[in-house]
Motif scaffolding. Structure first.
Motif, short mmCIF file in Angstrom:
data_model
loop_
_atom_site.label_atom_id
_atom_site.label_comp_id
_atom_site.label_asym_id
_atom_site.label_seq_id
_atom_site.Cartn_x
_atom_site.Cartn_y
_atom_site.Cartn_z
N GLN A 3 35.46 -16.76 4.81
CA GLN A 3 36.67 -15.91 4.77
C GLN A 3 37.91 -16.78 4.64
OE1 GLN A 3 37.18 -12.27 5.10
NE2 GLN A 3 39.11 -13.05 4.32
N PHE A 4 38.67 -16.58 3.58
CA PHE A 4 39.97 -17.25 3.45
C PHE A 4 41.04 -16.30 3.94
CE2 PHE A 4 37.39 -19.59 0.47
CZ PHE A 4 37.82 -20.90 0.66
N LYS A 5 41.89 -16.78 4.85
CA LYS A 5 42.98 -15.95 5.40
C LYS A 5 44.29 -16.68 5.23
CE LYS A 5 40.86 -12.85 8.50
NZ LYS A 5 41.11 -11.72 9.27
N LEU A 14 45.13 -21.83 -2.05
CA LEU A 14 45.53 -20.54 -2.61
C LEU A 14 45.91 -19.59 -1.48
CD1 LEU A 14 42.98 -19.80 -5.49
CD2 LEU A 14 45.22 -20.88 -5.58
N PRO A 15 47.05 -18.90 -1.61
CA PRO A 15 47.45 -17.96 -0.55
C PRO A 15 46.64 -16.68 -0.63
CG PRO A 15 49.05 -17.96 -2.33
CD PRO A 15 48.01 -18.97 -2.70
N GLY A 16 46.77 -15.83 0.37
CA GLY A 16 46.12 -14.52 0.36
C GLY A 16 44.74 -14.57 0.98
N ARG A 17 44.09 -13.41 0.99
CA ARG A 17 42.78 -13.30 1.63
C ARG A 17 41.69 -13.11 0.59
NH1 ARG A 17 44.14 -9.92 7.13
NH2 ARG A 17 45.86 -11.31 7.68
N ALA A 18 40.55 -13.72 0.86
CA ALA A 18 39.38 -13.53 -0.01
C ALA A 18 38.14 -13.86 0.81
CB ALA A 18 39.46 -14.44 -1.22
N LEU A 19 37.12 -13.04 0.66
CA LEU A 19 35.84 -13.27 1.31
C LEU A 19 34.86 -13.65 0.21
CD1 LEU A 19 33.99 -12.97 3.85
CD2 LEU A 19 33.64 -10.60 3.15
N ILE A 20 34.41 -14.92 0.24
CA ILE A 20 33.48 -15.36 -0.81
C ILE A 20 32.08 -15.40 -0.21
CG2 ILE A 20 32.91 -17.19 -2.45
CD1 ILE A 20 35.86 -17.90 -2.61
N LYS A 21 31.16 -14.66 -0.85
CA LYS A 21 29.78 -14.57 -0.35
C LYS A 21 28.85 -15.29 -1.31
CE LYS A 21 30.43 -10.07 1.83
NZ LYS A 21 29.93 -8.73 2.07
N TYR A 22 27.86 -15.97 -0.77
CA TYR A 22 26.82 -16.57 -1.61
C TYR A 22 25.57 -16.69 -0.76
CZ TYR A 22 28.13 -20.80 0.90
OH TYR A 22 28.39 -21.71 1.88
N SER A 23 24.39 -16.54 -1.39
CA SER A 23 23.12 -16.48 -0.64
C SER A 23 23.33 -15.65 0.61
CB SER A 23 22.60 -17.87 -0.31
OG SER A 23 22.23 -18.49 -1.50
#
Ligand code: 13P
Length: 229
Positions: A227-229, A213-222
């Motif tokens: 960081q997806f860039k 998937l394009p774009g940025r997303a920061l997925i947090k867990y525990s």
């Protein structure tokens, strides 16, 4: 080509207005063209009443390029220009005032919980940009840090901004964001919610990787984050 993009912006304006995302003249949209100029919505126009004339071509300093236009660029165009400066990967910026996302923006806390898979997958954690008076440099500068990690940002006590590589993805992101905030609002009213487990979040992380998937997303867990860039 510009006419096709203008028609798309008019359609998106109608659809977001009908969903209640842009009351009065709220919201402004822009698209970065191949020659590094922008098409942007004019100031003071209902997004239900956009026309090709009220979508203006400007340079990256915000100056109109086409003469003889009765319309002026959005009062918040500096925020769009700042977004393109700090995110060379994006082609579209949408700003709107959807009710539920604006409600959470007015609490001023990042949305870090993983509750709906689509929101975690497409948006990740949703940061808040510090309040800045609309149309000022304070507002423009406030988005720089949150846009480093995320394509969807809550503007404190104001609304939202989403960025994407094309119009379709930008519209999807703003709709996913508002849908997620509406569900969060309902869960808060019910005083309960069930978060996704770590292993469910890890599967979404794998899905995001395999679907590239394009774009940025920061997925947090525990206590972890990716960081997806
Ligand atoms: P403009 O009409 O100048 O684009 O401003 C709309 C808006 O959303 C203000 O926050």
């Amino acid at each position: 080509m510009n006419d096709i993009i203008k028609e798309e912006l008019i359609r998106i304006g109608n659809e977001l207005w009908m969903q209640g995302f842009t009351p009065a003249n709220a919201g402004n949209f822009s698209v970065k063209l191949a020659d590094n100029t922008l098409l942007c919505t004019a100031t003071g126009v209902s997004k239900n009443q956009l026309t090709k004339k009220s979508i203006i071509r400007i340079d990256l300093q915000g100056n109109p390029i086409d003469e003889n236009n009765d319309f002026s660029p959005s009062s918040e165009i500096k925020m769009h220009i700042e977004a393109y400066k700090c995110r060379p990967d994006i082609r579209v910026v949408l700003h709107a005032h959807p009710i539920y996302a604006t409600t959470f923006a007015s609490i001023g806390k990042d949305l870090n919980d993983n509750i709906l898979p689509e929101a975690t997958l497409q948006l990740g954690s949703i940061p808040v940009a510090k309040y800045g008076t609309p149309s000022t440099n304070d507002l423009s500068k406030s988005i720089i840090k949150p846009l480093q990690t995320s394509d969807a940002v809550l503007l404190e006590n104001h609304g939202v901004i989403v960025v994407a590589e094309n119009l379709k993805m930008a519209q999807f992101k703003i709709e996913i964001l508002e849908h997620y905030c509406h569900v969060l609002y309902n869960l808060n009213n019910l005083n309960q919610s069930k978060r996704l487990t770590d292993s469910q979040v890890l599967q979404l992380i794998e899905l995001r990787k395999s679907n590239k998937l394009p774009g940025r997303a920061l997925i947090k867990y525990s206590n972890e984050e990716i960081q997806f860039k």
